[in-house]
Write a protein that holds these residues in place. Structure first.
Motif: not given
Length: 296
Positions: A65, A97, A101, A120, A127, A194-195, A278-280, A283
């Motif tokens: 990333t 990205e 996500t 995020d 993001e 997220t994150s 859930w996140a990247l 995804g």
């Protein structure tokens, strides 16, 4: 590295996780990834490939990333990774990205969530994505990562008040430029975050610990965040690391992360955000599964 038991139409179920905190954004020297950062990445990917082989992984998907994306020597570093480990890491563009996500958040919360706004905060970038479908109608990546901002703006522990104010002003101006893109098609019905930064902020504000599982609802209110953003700015790294849910490796960048989170929630007029487990990673997995035939 996340090992999942997954097939078409099913949720990717975590089977094993192998991770270290590299914080590559902190290893950027100007516009180059440092030798130490490159070595950390090469070592981890080599370890991950060995673990994948030991766990019987059938398909390995690697991605990088913001830190690698923005480093002028990023492609050279990835070429060395590929030569040493055989793993081919794909560099994700910032908007992709955000889109991946967003897909993970949409699948987690479902259609009943209506129009979603996703936030995020990573090490190198923030993001933002919004939309009513699985593919957002707005997606962007802004260079407001917690690691990047900590490195570029703070000179002491804890950071001096004038540096905190200056960063707050800079962050708010950058996020304000993205507000019209999100609100042009209407305000979101639900906002999700997220994150690790958002998860840790929610945890210190009273959300359930990770050990209670991903199905427990976790919420971060803006009122709580405002209070904690001010308190965190006056704490040392050691004091932040002693807070519930805060890892020693991420404690240094939590002040900058809180400033970004506060600004985003304020400018998007959010009283609270739902924390999405859930996140990247998920995804990326979900998008890959969507391309497989149903029998795969």
């Amino acid at each position: 590295m996340l090992v999942v038991d997954a097939h078409h139409g099913a949720a990717p179920l975590p089977a094993f996780s192998h991770k270290i905190e590299m914080r590559l954004a902190a290893h950027l020297e100007g516009d180059r990834l440092s030798k130490e950062g490159a070595a950390l990445l090469q070592s981890f990917v080599a370890d991950a490939v060995r673990v994948a082989e030991d766990k019987g992984v059938e398909r390995l998907i690697g991605f990088a990333t913001s830190a690698v994306r923005e480093a002028v020597n990023g492609e050279d570093v990835l070429a060395k990774v590929r030569a040493e480990s055989g793993a081919d890491l794909r560099v994700l563009p910032g908007d992709e990205e955000a889109r991946l996500t967003f897909l993970a958040a949409r699948r987690w919360f479902g259609w009943s969530a209506g129009r979603l706004l996703l936030l995020d905060i990573g090490g190198g970038s923030l993001e933002i994505a919004a939309g009513a479908d699985e593919d957002p109608d707005f997606a962007t990546s802004v260079p407001l990562g917690a690691g990047r901002l900590t490195r570029d703006w703070f000179t002491a522990d804890p950071p001096p008040p004038d540096e905190v104010r200056a960063l707050r002003k800079y962050v708010r101006a950058a996020i304000a430029r993205e507000v019209p893109g999100v609100t042009r098609r209407g305000m979101p019905d639900h906002a999700v975050a997220t994150s690790k930064t958002f998860k840790q902020l929610a945890r210190i504000a009273g959300a359930a610990p990770t050990g209670q599982g991903p199905l427990v609802q976790r919420v971060l209110s803006h009122a709580d965040l405002i209070e904690w953003a001010e308190r965190l700015a006056g704490m040392s790294v050691a004091e932040r690391a002693g807070l519930p849910g805060v890892s020693p490796g991420r404690a240094p960048q939590l002040v900058a992360g809180a400033i970004v989170a506060d600004a985003a929630m304020d400018l998007f007029e959010l009283s609270e955000v739902m924390i999405c487990p859930w996140a990247l990673r998920e995804g990326v997995i979900l998008r890959h599964l969507d391309t497989l035939p149903e029998s795969a």
